[in-house]
Design a protein around this motif. Sequence first.
Motif, mmCIF file in Angstrom:
data_model
loop_
_atom_site.group_PDB
_atom_site.id
_atom_site.type_symbol
_atom_site.label_atom_id
_atom_site.label_comp_id
_atom_site.label_asym_id
_atom_site.label_seq_id
_atom_site.Cartn_x
_atom_site.Cartn_y
_atom_site.Cartn_z
ATOM 1 N N ASP A 177 0.867 -1.174 0.000
ATOM 2 C CA ASP A 177 0.000 0.000 0.000
ATOM 3 C C ASP A 177 0.903 1.223 0.000
ATOM 4 N N PRO A 178 1.170 1.825 -1.170
ATOM 5 C CA PRO A 178 2.118 2.941 -1.226
ATOM 6 C C PRO A 178 1.753 4.090 -0.295
ATOM 7 N N ALA A 179 0.467 4.376 -0.152
ATOM 8 C CA ALA A 179 0.062 5.480 0.721
ATOM 9 C C ALA A 179 0.415 5.180 2.179
ATOM 10 N N ALA A 180 0.162 3.954 2.607
ATOM 11 C CA ALA A 180 0.473 3.583 3.982
ATOM 12 C C ALA A 180 1.981 3.481 4.202
ATOM 13 N N LEU A 181 2.717 3.099 3.158
ATOM 14 C CA LEU A 181 4.164 2.960 3.283
ATOM 15 C C LEU A 181 4.820 4.303 3.598
ATOM 16 N N GLY A 182 4.322 5.359 2.972
ATOM 17 C CA GLY A 182 4.869 6.680 3.218
ATOM 18 C C GLY A 182 6.219 6.926 2.580
ATOM 19 N N VAL A 183 6.549 6.132 1.572
ATOM 20 C CA VAL A 183 7.832 6.233 0.860
ATOM 21 C C VAL A 183 7.526 6.270 -0.630
ATOM 22 N N PRO A 184 8.197 7.113 -1.412
ATOM 23 C CA PRO A 184 7.942 7.127 -2.856
ATOM 24 C C PRO A 184 8.188 5.766 -3.499
ATOM 25 N N VAL A 185 7.326 5.433 -4.448
ATOM 26 C CA VAL A 185 7.409 4.158 -5.170
ATOM 27 C C VAL A 185 7.444 4.456 -6.662
#
Length: 238
Positions: A177-185
């Motif tokens: 979940d890119p939003a939950a990761l909080g790191v650019p993907v």
Amino acid sequence: MSETFVLITGAWHGGWAWRPVAEHLRAAGHRVLTPTLPGLHDGDDPTRYHLADVVDAVVDLVEREDLRDVTLVGHSWGGYVITGAAPRLSGRLRKVVYWSAFVPAAGRSLYDEVPPQYQELFTQLAQASGTNSVAMPFEVWQAAFMNDAPEEVQRAVHALMVPQPFQYFTETVEPLDPAALGVPVAYVLSSEDVALPPGEYGWDRFAGRLGVTPLAAPGSHEACFTEPAGLAEALLKA
């Protein structure tokens, strides 16, 4: 600014496969780690490990080396590995980059994401191996994976590859979940990559799972050998 890259290989490969790309990244002033994952060292027992062990190995490496501000890159099957590792390392990551890689969906293994002809081939090879492993046939490798290289180069690289534990293809990880990761993907896609045939099973479907537009890089699925400078440049831009 100097960055730290951790480069995760695809199936059948060890960290050696990243050397041409790593040399370009290091020449630009960056630190690069290219681990060979459990089950993929020469002589490893293919039945000994599971996908979770491989994810653990990447997490352990980053934590043991106390790496910070890491760009974590996964190639092909390595997309499963970085997807499993990234949430556990989010506080240490600068970016997560998929290069011509699988982006896992909920409950779907790599086996579920490849065309039926690959499913049949992998199953037959694993059953015949005696070690539940898949050794990539040269003809498939030559035509679809390293199609932009002379035959002598294809054969040299193919000879270095090791059998892939089949369970690495059939086990799953939780989707990212890119939003939950909080790191650019980011997603990098090689322009001549036909390891997955264009269409229903093509690589271009995976960037959408991340909600990003793919960045083009030159070369085939094995651009780490055939277009290392262009691939390194794409990883830096991603």
